[in-house]
Design a protein around this motif. Structure first.
Motif, PDB file in Angstrom:
ATOM      1  N   LYS A  87      -5.901  54.720  -0.147  1.00 60.45           N
ATOM      2  CA  LYS A  87      -5.967  53.781  -1.281  1.00 60.45           C
ATOM      3  C   LYS A  87      -7.391  53.252  -1.449  1.00 60.45           C
ATOM      4  N   LEU A  88      -8.354  54.155  -1.297  1.00 62.83           N
ATOM      5  CA  LEU A  88      -9.754  53.715  -1.345  1.00 62.83           C
ATOM      6  C   LEU A  88     -10.162  53.263  -2.738  1.00 62.83           C
ATOM      7  N   LYS A  89      -9.681  53.945  -3.747  1.00 64.31           N
ATOM      8  CA  LYS A  89     -10.055  53.688  -5.139  1.00 64.31           C
ATOM      9  C   LYS A  89     -11.573  53.809  -5.314  1.00 64.31           C
ATOM     10  N   SER A  90     -12.046  53.503  -6.495  1.00 61.00           N
ATOM     11  CA  SER A  90     -13.475  53.649  -6.773  1.00 61.00           C
ATOM     12  C   SER A  90     -14.308  52.640  -5.997  1.00 61.00           C
ATOM     13  N   ASP A 120     -13.807  57.285 -13.189  1.00 62.30           N
ATOM     14  CA  ASP A 120     -15.145  57.681 -13.620  1.00 62.30           C
ATOM     15  C   ASP A 120     -16.244  56.894 -12.928  1.00 62.30           C
ATOM     16  N   HIS A 121     -16.024  55.605 -12.752  1.00 64.45           N
ATOM     17  CA  HIS A 121     -17.057  54.773 -12.130  1.00 64.45           C
ATOM     18  C   HIS A 121     -17.316  55.214 -10.690  1.00 64.45           C
ATOM     19  N   GLY A 122     -16.251  55.510  -9.966  1.00 65.37           N
ATOM     20  CA  GLY A 122     -16.408  55.891  -8.570  1.00 65.37           C
ATOM     21  C   GLY A 122     -17.189  57.184  -8.398  1.00 65.37           C
ATOM     22  N   ILE A 123     -16.851  58.210  -9.170  1.00 70.45           N
ATOM     23  CA  ILE A 123     -17.550  59.492  -9.010  1.00 70.45           C
ATOM     24  C   ILE A 123     -18.993  59.379  -9.490  1.00 70.45           C
ATOM     25  N   SER A 124     -19.248  58.526 -10.474  1.00 69.75           N
ATOM     26  CA  SER A 124     -20.615  58.320 -10.950  1.00 69.75           C
ATOM     27  C   SER A 124     -21.482  57.689  -9.870  1.00 69.75           C
ATOM     28  N   GLU A 125     -20.967  56.659  -9.197  1.00 67.66           N
ATOM     29  CA  GLU A 125     -21.720  55.995  -8.132  1.00 67.66           C
ATOM     30  C   GLU A 125     -21.945  56.932  -6.952  1.00 67.66           C
ATOM     31  N   GLY A 127     -22.330  60.128  -7.105  1.00 65.95           N
ATOM     32  CA  GLY A 127     -23.407  61.037  -7.493  1.00 65.95           C
ATOM     33  C   GLY A 127     -24.782  60.439  -7.235  1.00 65.95           C
ATOM     34  N   LYS A 128     -24.924  59.161  -7.485  1.00 68.75           N
ATOM     35  CA  LYS A 128     -26.211  58.492  -7.255  1.00 68.75           C
ATOM     36  C   LYS A 128     -26.604  58.546  -5.779  1.00 68.75           C
ATOM     37  N   SER A 129     -25.626  58.425  -4.892  1.00 68.96           N
ATOM     38  CA  SER A 129     -25.933  58.488  -3.458  1.00 68.96           C
ATOM     39  C   SER A 129     -26.388  59.880  -3.063  1.00 68.96           C
ATOM     40  N   LEU A 130     -25.771  60.924  -3.639  1.00 63.74           N
ATOM     41  CA  LEU A 130     -26.169  62.294  -3.317  1.00 63.74           C
ATOM     42  C   LEU A 130     -27.599  62.580  -3.766  1.00 63.74           C
ATOM     43  N   SER A 131     -27.982  62.021  -4.886  1.00 61.58           N
ATOM     44  CA  SER A 131     -29.322  62.297  -5.428  1.00 61.58           C
ATOM     45  C   SER A 131     -30.433  61.787  -4.529  1.00 61.58           C
ATOM     46  N   GLN A 132     -30.089  60.910  -3.571  1.00 65.54           N
ATOM     47  CA  GLN A 132     -31.083  60.368  -2.650  1.00 65.54           C
ATOM     48  C   GLN A 132     -31.217  61.189  -1.370  1.00 65.54           C
TER      49      GLN A 132
END
Length: 414
Positions: A87-90, A120-125, A127-132
């Motif tokens: 039940k982690l959710k975004s 959508d918000h969770g997968i977007s955030e 992605g930002k971590s991967l880009s680093q």
């Protein structure tokens, strides 16, 4: 490491690799707290793997996991988290994302978050971590059965373009709400990852149409270093045009050696099959081919095209076909068999043809086509055929006569 060993361990500082399996094992808050406290004492980890599926974990657990473990192990090179059916959710994914972004040496990330109510918000955030992660080379994600749509996957892909050192990308987003725009975003984002050798895109059971695959046919989309490609678009609305697009895309993968196409439960039919198999036949380096075309309206003409195309794949060593419920008939089965017969380098074959239109004659035609396979050592076959005992014995004898055959498994229906 089992649970008892984990909770009794004392040499935390000397351990640099940790693998734990706690499926349904820490469901109470007390057990989760105890687990996190123990885990927090490891601060020199380079490789961390744990399975925590089906424990009712929420965003607070993810926050503490991030703070107590991920942010304290800056040497981490490999991270494998299996967290499905929680039940982690975004909010929880955002916490994990923050922890992952603090591990600059990560070169391998596996994250399984099936059924966690990610939007959508969770997968977007994330992605930002991967880009680093400038060292990231291997990425395996499974976000199946969540609530991700085009907006979220598009923003995720805008970050993914920064992962230019990827060698392997496994992206599973089946059973979400992704449409043509999201699929196009994935295809386009990966063109900047010129080092990709292994690529898997799973968009089964979404809301795709032919246009979702259009970008694969564009000249600028070239996965020239890809040797292994898997595309899963089962249970969408892919037709003839979509097959043309994927055919053109495959042709650009000049180093392709292994191809898996999962197109079951679409309606690309006879002409779509012709386009697909013609494109595949042009990839002469392919050694392993797996085609899943269950309930795809192929019929006899499509079977003829499939057989013709397979006959041109002269370098194939491993072949797997799943053609359930396509009204192929005995003649269609024979045509496929004739094509397979021309694959002189074939070493093993898996062939499922559970189709009421195929009778004893069709089954025998397929099996007889294998007799000239000088290198064939393994056969797994399934037919939904009602046979007499005499006919079953005749099929078994035909298989026993195939030269060099080491392993055989035949299912002949009820």
């Amino acid at each position: 490491m089992n649970n008892q060993e984990f909770f009794s361990k004392s040499d935390f500082q000397q351990t640099n690799s940790l693998s734990l399996d706690f499926i349904q094992a820490i469901q109470s808050q007390h057990e989760q707290t105890k687990f996190l406290d123990q885990l927090s004492q490891f601060q020199n980890l380079m490789n961390l793997t744990f399975e925590l599926s089906e424990n009712g974990l929420d965003s607070n657990f993810a926050k503490l996991l991030s703070e107590k473990t991920l942010q304290k192990n800056h040497k981490l090179a490999e991270l494998h988290l299996y967290l499905s059916s929680n039940k982690l959710k975004s909010e929880g994914l955002q916490e994990l994302s923050h922890g992952i972004s603090t591990c600059p040496n990560l070169n391998t990330v596996t994250l399984n978050l099936i059924k966690n109510q990610i939007d959508d918000h969770g997968i977007s955030e994330f992605g930002k971590s991967l880009s680093q992660l400038n060292s990231l080379q291997n990425l395996a994600l499974d976000f199946s059965s969540n609530n991700i749509g085009d907006d979220g996957i598009t923003q995720f892909c805008q970050s993914l373009v920064n992962c230019k050192n990827l060698n392997s990308a496994i992206l599973r987003f089946s059973s979400n709400k992704i449409g043509n725009a999201g699929a196009s975003a994935i295809i386009n984002s990966l063109q900047s990852c010129s080092k990709i050798n292994q690529l898997l895109i799973d968009l089964g059971n979404n809301i795709l149409t032919d246009e979702s695959l259009k970008d694969l046919a564009q000249e600028q989309i070239i996965y020239c270093n890809t040797s292994s490609f898997t595309l899963n678009v089962v249970q969408n609305s892919i037709g003839k045009k979509g097959c043309q697009y994927i055919s053109k895309g495959i042709n650009k993968m000049t180093n392709l050696e292994a191809l898996i196409l999962k197109f079951s439960h679409n309606d690309f039919g006879q002409t779509g099959m012709q386009d697909l198999i013609q494109g595949i036949a042009k990839c002469q380096k392919i050694k392993s081919l797996k085609l899943y075309f269950v309930n795809s309206q192929i019929e006899e003409l499509g079977s003829y095209q499939l057989g013709q195309g397979l006959g041109k794949c002269i370098n194939i060593e491993h072949l797997s076909l799943d053609l359930h419920n396509n009204a192929i008939g005995d003649d269609g089965a024979q045509q496929i068999g004739l094509g397979i017969q021309k694959c002189k380098n074939l070493r093993n074959i898996t062939f499922y043809l559970v189709d009421k239109s195929v009778k004893y004659k069709g089954a025998m035609n397929v099996i007889n086509s294998f007799k000239k396979g000088n290198k064939l050592i393994q056969i797994l076959i399934g037919f939904e055929v009602k046979l007499t005992e005499t006919q079953k014995n005749q099929i078994q004898r035909a298989i026993s006569k195939i030269r060099k055959l080491v392993t055989k498994s035949v299912y002949l229906g009820k």
